[in-house]
Scaffold this motif. Structure first.
Motif, PDB file in Angstrom:
ATOM      1  N   PRO A 176     144.206 -11.061 -53.834  1.00 20.58           N
ATOM      2  CA  PRO A 176     143.411 -12.253 -54.168  1.00 20.58           C
ATOM      3  C   PRO A 176     141.927 -11.963 -54.398  1.00 20.58           C
ATOM      4  O   PRO A 176     141.327 -12.525 -55.323  1.00 20.58           O
ATOM      5  CB  PRO A 176     143.628 -13.164 -52.960  1.00 20.58           C
TER       6      PRO A 176
ATOM      7  N   THR B 105     145.377 -16.209 -66.823  1.00 20.77           N
ATOM      8  CA  THR B 105     146.095 -15.508 -65.770  1.00 20.77           C
ATOM      9  C   THR B 105     145.739 -14.037 -65.765  1.00 20.77           C
ATOM     10  O   THR B 105     145.355 -13.471 -66.794  1.00 20.77           O
ATOM     11  CB  THR B 105     147.620 -15.727 -65.860  1.00 20.77           C
TER      12      THR B 105
ATOM     13  N   LEU C 141     138.586 -13.362 -62.219  1.00 20.88           N
ATOM     14  CA  LEU C 141     138.438 -14.748 -62.676  1.00 20.88           C
ATOM     15  C   LEU C 141     136.960 -15.144 -62.764  1.00 20.88           C
ATOM     16  O   LEU C 141     136.561 -15.867 -63.675  1.00 20.88           O
ATOM     17  CB  LEU C 141     139.180 -15.705 -61.740  1.00 20.88           C
TER      18      LEU C 141
ATOM     19  N   ASN D 111     149.169 -16.762 -49.787  1.00 19.08           N
ATOM     20  CA  ASN D 111     147.846 -16.363 -49.296  1.00 19.08           C
ATOM     21  C   ASN D 111     146.871 -17.517 -49.096  1.00 19.08           C
ATOM     22  O   ASN D 111     146.129 -17.529 -48.128  1.00 19.08           O
ATOM     23  CB  ASN D 111     147.219 -15.331 -50.240  1.00 19.08           C
ATOM     24  N   ASN D 112     146.855 -18.431 -50.060  1.00 17.60           N
ATOM     25  CA  ASN D 112     145.918 -19.561 -49.972  1.00 17.60           C
ATOM     26  C   ASN D 112     144.469 -19.053 -49.857  1.00 17.60           C
ATOM     27  O   ASN D 112     143.766 -19.359 -48.896  1.00 17.60           O
ATOM     28  CB  ASN D 112     146.281 -20.435 -48.763  1.00 17.60           C
ATOM     29  N   GLN D 113     144.047 -18.247 -50.812  1.00 14.97           N
ATOM     30  CA  GLN D 113     142.722 -17.625 -50.745  1.00 14.97           C
ATOM     31  C   GLN D 113     141.923 -17.697 -52.047  1.00 14.97           C
ATOM     32  O   GLN D 113     140.705 -17.844 -52.015  1.00 14.97           O
ATOM     33  CB  GLN D 113     142.859 -16.116 -50.428  1.00 14.97           C
ATOM     34  N   THR D 114     142.609 -17.535 -53.180  1.00 15.68           N
ATOM     35  CA  THR D 114     141.898 -17.227 -54.434  1.00 15.68           C
ATOM     36  C   THR D 114     140.818 -18.247 -54.800  1.00 15.68           C
ATOM     37  O   THR D 114     139.704 -17.875 -55.164  1.00 15.68           O
ATOM     38  CB  THR D 114     142.913 -17.058 -55.589  1.00 15.68           C
TER      39      THR D 114
ATOM     40  N   ILE E 196     141.593 -10.565 -57.816  1.00 10.58           N
ATOM     41  CA  ILE E 196     141.893 -11.614 -58.799  1.00 10.58           C
ATOM     42  C   ILE E 196     140.691 -12.554 -58.916  1.00 10.58           C
ATOM     43  O   ILE E 196     140.261 -12.907 -60.017  1.00 10.58           O
ATOM     44  CB  ILE E 196     143.172 -12.387 -58.395  1.00 10.58           C
TER      45      ILE E 196
ATOM     46  N   LEU F 257     142.571 -24.686 -59.470  1.00 11.47           N
ATOM     47  CA  LEU F 257     143.590 -23.693 -59.121  1.00 11.47           C
ATOM     48  C   LEU F 257     144.632 -24.362 -58.233  1.00 11.47           C
ATOM     49  O   LEU F 257     144.407 -25.448 -57.698  1.00 11.47           O
ATOM     50  CB  LEU F 257     142.998 -22.520 -58.336  1.00 11.47           C
ATOM     51  N   GLY F 258     145.751 -23.660 -58.019  1.00  5.75           N
ATOM     52  CA  GLY F 258     146.697 -24.109 -57.015  1.00  5.75           C
ATOM     53  C   GLY F 258     146.131 -23.791 -55.641  1.00  5.75           C
ATOM     54  O   GLY F 258     145.309 -22.895 -55.497  1.00  5.75           O
ATOM     55  N   LYS F 259     146.584 -24.517 -54.605  1.00  2.00           N
ATOM     56  CA  LYS F 259     146.056 -24.197 -53.275  1.00  2.00           C
ATOM     57  C   LYS F 259     146.671 -22.891 -52.778  1.00  2.00           C
ATOM     58  O   LYS F 259     146.094 -22.202 -51.948  1.00  2.00           O
ATOM     59  CB  LYS F 259     146.305 -25.333 -52.280  1.00  2.00           C
ATOM     60  N   GLN F 260     147.837 -22.560 -53.285  1.00  2.00           N
ATOM     61  CA  GLN F 260     148.579 -21.443 -52.706  1.00  2.00           C
ATOM     62  C   GLN F 260     149.572 -20.942 -53.745  1.00  2.00           C
ATOM     63  O   GLN F 260     150.175 -21.739 -54.456  1.00  2.00           O
ATOM     64  CB  GLN F 260     149.300 -21.996 -51.485  1.00  2.00           C
TER      65      GLN F 260
ATOM     66  N   CYS G 125     150.179 -24.455 -59.549  1.00  5.17           N
ATOM     67  CA  CYS G 125     149.455 -24.255 -60.801  1.00  5.17           C
ATOM     68  C   CYS G 125     149.902 -25.281 -61.847  1.00  5.17           C
ATOM     69  O   CYS G 125     149.105 -25.713 -62.678  1.00  5.17           O
ATOM     70  CB  CYS G 125     149.683 -22.842 -61.332  1.00  5.17           C
TER      71      CYS G 125
ATOM     72  N   PRO H 205     143.225 -21.326 -63.684  1.00  3.14           N
ATOM     73  CA  PRO H 205     143.902 -20.057 -63.424  1.00  3.14           C
ATOM     74  C   PRO H 205     145.335 -20.310 -62.934  1.00  3.14           C
ATOM     75  O   PRO H 205     145.549 -21.157 -62.059  1.00  3.14           O
ATOM     76  CB  PRO H 205     143.051 -19.419 -62.309  1.00  3.14           C
ATOM     77  N   ILE H 206     146.291 -19.652 -63.529  1.00  2.00           N
ATOM     78  CA  ILE H 206     147.688 -19.860 -63.127  1.00  2.00           C
ATOM     79  C   ILE H 206     148.335 -18.522 -62.769  1.00  2.00           C
ATOM     80  O   ILE H 206     147.870 -17.466 -63.184  1.00  2.00           O
ATOM     81  CB  ILE H 206     148.511 -20.545 -64.241  1.00  2.00           C
ATOM     82  N   LYS H 207     149.425 -18.584 -62.019  1.00  2.00           N
ATOM     83  CA  LYS H 207     150.103 -17.351 -61.622  1.00  2.00           C
ATOM     84  C   LYS H 207     151.600 -17.415 -61.898  1.00  2.00           C
ATOM     85  O   LYS H 207     152.240 -18.445 -61.668  1.00  2.00           O
ATOM     86  CB  LYS H 207     149.882 -17.082 -60.129  1.00  2.00           C
TER      87      LYS H 207
HETATM   88  N1  LIG Z   1     146.978 -13.373 -60.837  1.00  2.00           N
HETATM   89  C1  LIG Z   1     146.428 -14.591 -60.922  1.00  2.00           C
HETATM   90  N2  LIG Z   1     145.924 -15.032 -62.109  1.00  2.00           N
HETATM   91  C2  LIG Z   1     145.358 -16.256 -62.220  1.00  2.00           C
HETATM   92  N3  LIG Z   1     145.275 -17.119 -61.193  1.00  2.00           N
HETATM   93  C3  LIG Z   1     145.749 -16.736 -60.000  1.00  2.00           C
HETATM   94  C4  LIG Z   1     146.352 -15.471 -59.799  1.00  2.00           C
HETATM   95  N4  LIG Z   1     146.739 -15.391 -58.493  1.00  2.00           N
HETATM   96  C5  LIG Z   1     146.394 -16.559 -57.918  1.00  2.00           C
HETATM   97  N5  LIG Z   1     145.812 -17.386 -58.817  1.00  2.00           N
HETATM   98  C6  LIG Z   1     145.322 -18.770 -58.591  1.00  2.00           C
HETATM   99  O1  LIG Z   1     145.019 -18.923 -57.217  1.00  2.00           O
HETATM  100  C7  LIG Z   1     145.852 -19.903 -56.614  1.00  2.00           C
HETATM  101  C8  LIG Z   1     146.114 -19.563 -55.151  1.00  2.00           C
HETATM  102  O2  LIG Z   1     146.757 -18.318 -55.024  1.00  2.00           O
HETATM  103  P1  LIG Z   1     146.789 -17.473 -53.660  1.00  2.00           P
HETATM  104  O3  LIG Z   1     145.381 -17.361 -53.198  1.00  2.00           O
HETATM  105  O4  LIG Z   1     147.394 -16.158 -54.065  1.00  2.00           O
HETATM  106  O5  LIG Z   1     147.670 -18.238 -52.723  1.00  2.00           O
HETATM  107  C9  LIG Z   1     147.065 -19.972 -57.528  1.00  2.00           C
HETATM  108  O6  LIG Z   1     147.726 -21.223 -57.432  1.00  2.00           O
HETATM  109  C10 LIG Z   1     146.418 -19.767 -58.896  1.00  2.00           C
HETATM  110  O7  LIG Z   1     145.814 -20.970 -59.353  1.00  2.00           O
END
Ligand SMILES: Nc1ncnc2c1ncn2[C@@H]1O[C@H](COP(=O)(O)O)[C@@H](O)[C@H]1O
Ligand SMILES: Cc1cc2nc3c(=O)[nH]c(=O)nc-3n(C[C@H](O)[C@H](O)[C@H](O)COP(=O)(O)OP(=O)(O)OC[C@H]3O[C@@H](n4cnc5c(N)ncnc54)[C@H](O)[C@@H]3O)c2cc1C
Lengths: 309, 250
Positions: B94, B62, B101, B124-127, B97, B115-118, B39, B6-8
């Motif tokens: 998140p 995404t 996902l 947020n660092n949650q998804t 999302i 996924l990315g960590k943040q 990502c 998953p990428i953003k």
């Molecule tokens: N809208 C999105 N679509 C797909 N992946 C997402 C999306 N938002 C966040 N992610 C994934 O969740 C990771 C952490 O995002 P966050 O929790 O928003 O800090 C990102 O690095 C992505 O890998």
């Protein structure tokens, strides 16, 4: 309105960020409970029951919680969550690992890394590497929140007399298991708890040159930090990184040496009381946030500083 | 082994974001957008696992507006095999999302989700952690090393005190930290090839998930600004100021 704070510890000692998190919780309600999940962690429980403002300690002492893996701890917290209006943890790698998992189990949208409490449901938090501050209101029935430790003064480690309730292990998971860890041992204070921090960046040129910072740190009782560039280059371990995606520090004195001052670095240190920058480039952005800037070659300035201390 | 990444699409990390004039949100008019740096690291790790023969297919996903196709094309140019856009005009939280996902992952049935960590917009660092909970998968966050062994992954994690290594059962969620790898740049031939790869666009409504907001953004403001300081001429003067003016050392 009872609030549950998740205690961060290593089975022997309570981590200081827990005290800042209790402080944040106490701003919302006087009914603050601490959850200690660990293995043979009586000493932590003793520390917790003495913490100022804590009414009750929930103790889940079980081998399953020895390494505090997210899957089991999130299930455990969920099992006691119905007694609480708010569940808080420090915004450390510990809290960031566990709380969003809990949040999804509870079908709640977590509020990450709050820096101010406006009311029981409204909070301020930095976004975009601290370029902006958002005020966010949560409409969930339970608020799940991580707390930026530097934004709240810690409560005292003594003065409390909380009762201790043992709770049994709940929802232990075998999805993950602990293999090992490399925890850096140092006699210097912990980066996030130190009152003086001296950090080096790419300008340090090598890991060996960090000795120049370490001698000064030892004279000042300071912790040593680094920019991402210094960590990526292998000069120092990952846990030295200060910044948006590393550690957040706010000491009385922050000394940035050979660091340009990228926004991602500033995000982790710009709330320090006094900032000093030593950089040979007089236009380096770090000087825009520094109270005292010294334009100099660090290889001249550091030995001189060390000698004069 | 299939891997979903998953990428953003986020504001480029070099942009200094400011609030809108009415402080209702951040001002994203005419700012440069990119793939979230964490990502890119996630895609790179998945592509390396494919190059090593461990993974068979890498799928970038995404949840976002139509223009997120740009970042999916980048992912395809970096080596992903196909891409999915779950199209949604609003910016989701998140939790929503992660719910979207989790539907996609149930359909695709991968062994690993990276996924990315943040995301560097909301920080947020949650998804990833939420997604792991919704799927009842193991999670290894803040990864700096990932080794796949049959039905488990051994992951080294960047934690506050140093490094921790855990073993997770597959299928599992991994989130990337900065030291996991150094992402490559897309070459021109690969950018051209990416144009022909499959990019599936689906309206979010088709998934029938409640993605309503749980939080309200009341305002966005600038942080308090630091007073500009002074330049000192010498180490001597610096020490003097720190002792007598700032009184932070004795
Ligand atoms: N809208 C999105 N679509 C797909 N992946 C997402 C999306 N938002 C966040 N992610 C994934 O969740 C990771 C952490 O995002 P966050 O929790 O928003 O800090 C990102 O690095 C992505 O890998
Ligand atoms: C997703 C993402 C997350 C990031 N997270 C972080 C983070 O958490 N923390 C962080 O720090 N960065 C982070 N960064 C990286 C950040 O953007 C910068 O690249 C980094 O902070 C630069 O480190 P630096 O200042 O040490 O190096 P540089 O920018 O290369 O600066 C080196 C400085 O040293 C000075 N110098 C060189 N030699 C000497 C000398 N002999 N004497 C005196 N001065 C000298 C130079 O003038 C220069 O100003 C992140 C980036 C991204 C994309």
């Amino acid at each position: 309105m009872s609030i549950l704070v998740i205690a961060e510890h290593d089975n022997s000692n309570l981590k200081p960020a827990t005290l800042n998190t209790v402080a944040a919780a106490s701003e919302i309600s006087p009914l603050v409970h601490l959850l200690v999940a660990g293995n043979s962690c009586q000493s932590v429980t003793d520390e917790c029951s003495a913490v100022e403002g804590v009414e009750k300690v929930l103790l889940a002492d079980d081998v399953a919680y020895e390494n505090q893996l997210a899957e089991s701890i999130a299930n455990l917290i969920k099992s006691v969550s119905s007694d609480y209006t708010h569940i808080l943890a420090p915004a450390t790698t510990f809290g960031k690992n566990i709380l969003p998992r809990l949040s999804a189990l509870l079908d709640v949208q977590q509020i990450s890394e709050i820096i101010e409490i406006i009311s029981e449901d409204t909070f301020k938090r930095p976004i975009y590497a601290g370029s902006c501050i958002a005020t966010v209101k949560s409409n969930d029935s339970i608020k799940v929140i991580t707390v930026r430790a530097t934004a709240f003064d810690p409560v005292n480690t003594s003065g409390g007399s909380a009762t201790v309730d043992s709770i049994s292990a709940e929802g232990v998971s075998d999805l993950s298991s602990f293999v090992g860890e490399e925890i850096a041992k140092t006699d210097r204070p912990e980066l996030t708890a130190a009152s003086i921090v001296i950090s080096g960046g790419r300008g340090m040129q090598s890991g060996d040159n960090f000795h120049l910072l370490e001698t000064i740190a030892d004279k000042l009782g300071a912790a040593v930090g680094a920019s991402r560039a210094a960590v990526d280059a292998g000069f120092v371990p990952n846990d030295y990184q200060v910044g948006q995606t590393g550690k957040i520090v706010a000491p009385d004195l922050y000394i940035a040496v050979g660091i340009s001052g990228a926004i991602q670095h500033l995000a982790g240190m710009k709330d320090s009381k006094v900032i000093v920058a030593i950089n040979k480039d007089e236009d380096a952005p770090i000087f825009q946030v520094a109270d005292y800037g010294l334009v100099a070659d660090l290889f001249d300035a550091l030995p001189e500083l060390s000698e004069k201390l | 082994m299939k891997i979903v990444v998953p990428i953003k699409r986020v504001v480029d990390y070099n942009v200094k974001v400011r609030p809108l004039g009415d402080q209702s949100d951040v001002d994203l008019n005419n700012v440069k957008m990119s793939m979230n740096p964490f990502c890119e690291i996630a895609i790179e790790e998945a592509v390396r696992l494919k190059e090593a023969g461990t993974a068979t297919e890498v799928i970038a996903v995404t949840v976002g507006k139509k223009d997120s196709q740009e970042q999916l094309r980048t992912a395809l140019a970096l080596g992903a095999d196909r891409a999915i856009l779950i199209e949604c005009e609003e910016l989701l939280e998140p939790l929503s999302i992660a719910k979207v996902l989790s539907k996609v992952i149930e359909e695709e049935d991968p062994k690993l989700v990276i996924l990315g960590k943040q995301a560097i917009d909301g920080d947020n660092n949650q998804t990833g952690q939420m997604l792991a909970a919704l799927l009842n998968f193991a999670q290894a966050t803040f990864a700096s090393k990932v080794i796949i062994e049959d039905d488990v992954a051994v992951v080294t994690r960047e934690i506050d005190g140093g490094l921790q290594t855990i073993k997770i059962k597959l299928p599992a969620i991994v989130t990337t930290d900065l030291r996991l790898n150094e992402p490559r740049y897309a070459s021109l031939p690969n950018i051209m090839k990416a144009k022909k790869k499959e990019l599936d666009i689906r309206p979010i409504e088709d998934l029938e998930i409640d993605v309503s907001s749980r939080t309200e953004l009341l305002s966005v403001e600038l942080p308090p600004e630091r007073q500009a300081g002074i330049k000192v001429e010498s180490v001597e003067e610096l020490l003097n100021k720190l002792k007598t003016e700032a009184k932070v050392i004795s």
